[in-house]
Design an enzyme around this catalytic site. Structure first.
Site, mmCIF file in Angstrom:
data_model
loop_
_atom_site.group_PDB
_atom_site.id
_atom_site.type_symbol
_atom_site.label_atom_id
_atom_site.label_comp_id
_atom_site.label_asym_id
_atom_site.label_seq_id
_atom_site.Cartn_x
_atom_site.Cartn_y
_atom_site.Cartn_z
ATOM 1 N N SER A 21 0.830 -1.208 0.000
ATOM 2 C CA SER A 21 0.000 0.000 0.000
ATOM 3 C C SER A 21 0.867 1.261 0.000
ATOM 4 O O SER A 21 1.872 1.341 0.702
ATOM 5 C CB SER A 21 -0.886 -0.017 1.241
ATOM 6 O OG SER A 21 -1.638 1.166 1.307
ATOM 7 N N LYS A 45 -3.957 1.780 -2.209
ATOM 8 C CA LYS A 45 -3.569 3.007 -1.488
ATOM 9 C C LYS A 45 -4.384 3.135 -0.203
ATOM 10 O O LYS A 45 -5.600 2.963 -0.220
ATOM 11 C CB LYS A 45 -3.826 4.206 -2.411
ATOM 12 C CG LYS A 45 -3.528 5.558 -1.801
ATOM 13 C CD LYS A 45 -2.050 5.878 -1.870
ATOM 14 C CE LYS A 45 -1.707 7.164 -1.114
ATOM 15 N NZ LYS A 45 -1.370 6.979 0.304
ATOM 16 N N GLY A 72 1.448 11.310 4.593
ATOM 17 C CA GLY A 72 0.322 11.753 5.414
ATOM 18 C C GLY A 72 -1.026 11.227 4.936
ATOM 19 O O GLY A 72 -2.043 11.916 5.062
ATOM 20 N N ASN A 100 -6.538 -1.327 2.102
ATOM 21 C CA ASN A 100 -5.741 -0.851 3.236
ATOM 22 C C ASN A 100 -6.461 0.351 3.861
ATOM 23 O O ASN A 100 -6.696 1.352 3.192
ATOM 24 C CB ASN A 100 -4.338 -0.472 2.739
ATOM 25 C CG ASN A 100 -3.437 0.016 3.845
ATOM 26 O OD1 ASN A 100 -3.604 1.115 4.364
ATOM 27 N ND2 ASN A 100 -2.477 -0.804 4.227
ATOM 28 N N ASN A 128 -4.418 -0.500 8.846
ATOM 29 C CA ASN A 128 -3.123 0.133 9.102
ATOM 30 C C ASN A 128 -3.157 0.875 10.436
ATOM 31 O O ASN A 128 -3.717 1.971 10.529
ATOM 32 C CB ASN A 128 -2.804 1.086 7.945
ATOM 33 C CG ASN A 128 -1.462 1.766 8.115
ATOM 34 O OD1 ASN A 128 -0.693 1.430 9.011
ATOM 35 N ND2 ASN A 128 -1.179 2.731 7.255
ATOM 36 N N CYS A 131 0.783 4.010 10.640
ATOM 37 C CA CYS A 131 1.320 5.128 9.850
ATOM 38 C C CYS A 131 2.039 6.110 10.783
ATOM 39 O O CYS A 131 1.426 6.650 11.704
ATOM 40 C CB CYS A 131 0.203 5.852 9.097
ATOM 41 S SG CYS A 131 0.836 7.317 8.254
ATOM 42 N N ASN A 193 5.522 -1.920 8.851
ATOM 43 C CA ASN A 193 5.446 -0.586 8.258
ATOM 44 C C ASN A 193 6.834 0.062 8.409
ATOM 45 O O ASN A 193 7.800 -0.600 8.784
ATOM 46 C CB ASN A 193 4.343 0.223 8.948
ATOM 47 C CG ASN A 193 3.796 1.330 8.047
ATOM 48 O OD1 ASN A 193 4.555 1.964 7.303
ATOM 49 N ND2 ASN A 193 2.513 1.567 8.095
ATOM 50 N N GLY A 266 7.441 -2.866 -1.415
ATOM 51 C CA GLY A 266 7.068 -1.463 -1.251
ATOM 52 C C GLY A 266 7.991 -0.502 -1.953
ATOM 53 O O GLY A 266 7.826 -0.203 -3.145
HETATM 54 C C1 SIN Z 1 1.763 7.871 4.599
HETATM 55 O O1 SIN Z 1 0.773 8.062 3.889
HETATM 56 O O2 SIN Z 1 2.249 8.791 5.268
HETATM 57 C C2 SIN Z 1 2.421 6.522 4.650
HETATM 58 C C3 SIN Z 1 1.482 5.478 5.091
HETATM 59 C C4 SIN Z 1 2.050 4.590 6.135
HETATM 60 O O3 SIN Z 1 3.256 4.593 6.381
HETATM 61 O O4 SIN Z 1 1.283 3.853 6.762
#
Ligand code: SIN
Length: 303
Positions: A21, A45, A72, A100, A128, A131, A193, A266
């Site tokens: 993702s 995503k 983010g 996800n 998730n 993050c 992650n 990834g």
């Molecule tokens: C992000 O969108 O900042 C990354 C997503 C993640 O690390 O879970």
């Protein structure tokens, strides 16, 4: 002829390779490059209840053997994902996908997971809780066993599809968090992650990333990921999707020997959009080289 098929919670994948993702959009963006139906599955995503613009730029810092991101959770929100993104993907990809999901409260996780649960192409919901790039959510749920338990319980109450919880490596004891998810009814665990990291620009003497810190991924974190997959395999009886710095078919086999039933790729996609295709093509040759006739048979083989 070697057998690359693996099963995950009753789903049979042609091979264990899944783009992770956040590194492969909703998958259809890559359909002009190659036939994405060769992929075992796709982890789409990360999606939240509301649309998100994401963090200020710069969001990426390059490093030796990896990169730091602080995206983010930019995404169009669950309603648009269901009405626009997944239908676009369905035109190019005919296998079950992994949705996800992220959130900023337990209620939000439950709301978004309940909505995605009804989508026919979703085979697994990956929650998730790891993050590192948002405040009041994300990783704060995944660094504490009680809140990991609470999110898992709430999501399981409103879903019928297999629920995999995506864990953070930014903890002292990953096995404890995995056990809490198992106790709350999780069907599987995804890990790892990104690791919290930071770069500083020598000219400006300021952090490279606008948000100062971000999540470090890429080949440098592979040994950390293998270690954590190994530890979680010993701690729970759930299937594991392993990820973190996977770059080659040899890495896939190593991750599976540690305990992964499937493997996400990834950061490698950000360097080379053909990374997953190359690994899938390389896999049978490397299996033969190491005397492996079926990938399913090697899961946890190092224990
Ligand atoms: C992000 O969108 O900042 C990354 C997503 C993640 O690390 O879970």
């Amino acid at each position: 002829m070697v057998n690359t098929k693996v099963t995950l919670s009753g789903l049979t994948l042609d091979n264990p390779i899944i783009p992770a993702s956040g590194t492969f959009g909703f998958g259809y963006e890559f359909a002009d490059l190659y036939d994405i139906n060769i992929l075992g599955s796709i982890s789409c995503k990360g999606t939240t209840k509301e649309p998100r613009f994401g963090n200020p730029t710069p969001r990426i810092a390059e490093c030796t053997d990896g990169l730091i991101n602080s995206v983010g959770l930019q995404n169009p929100g669950i309603d648009k994902v269901i009405s626009e993104e997944l239908p676009k993907l369905a035109k190019h990809y005919q296998k079950p996908v992994i949705a996800n999901i992220s959130g900023f409260s337990i209620e939000e996780y439950a709301y978004t997971c309940e909505k995605i649960n009804d989508h026919e192409q979703v085979g697994i919901i990956e929650v998730n809780i790891s993050c590192p790039n948002v405040h009041n959510g994300g990783m704060s749920f995944g660094t504490n066993a009680e809140s990991a338990f609470a999110v898992t319980k709430a999501v399981k109450k409103v879903t019928t599809k297999p629920v995999y919880i995506k864990l953070s490596p930014n903890v002292t004891d990953i096995a404890e968090i995995a056990k809490a998810c198992e106790a709350a009814g999780a069907d599987g665990i995804s890990l790892i992650n990104t690791l919290m990291g930071m770069r500083i620009d020598l000219k400006t003497r300021k952090p490279v990333i606008a948000n100062k810190m971000g999540g470090f991924s890429g080949p440098a974190i592979f040994p950390v990921a293998v270690r954590m997959v190994y530890q979680v395999y010993e701690a729970v009886k759930l299937p594991i999707i392993g990820m973190g710095g996977v770059n080659s078919a040899r890495d896939v086999i190593e991750m599976m020997l540690a305990g992964a039933s499937a493997v996400q790729v990834g950061a490698a996609n950000l360097v080379d959009p053909f990374a997953c295709k190359n690994i899938i093509e390389e896999l049978p040759k490397v299996m033969e080289q190491f005397g492996i006739s079926s990938l399913q048979d090697i899961i946890g083989g190092s224990h």
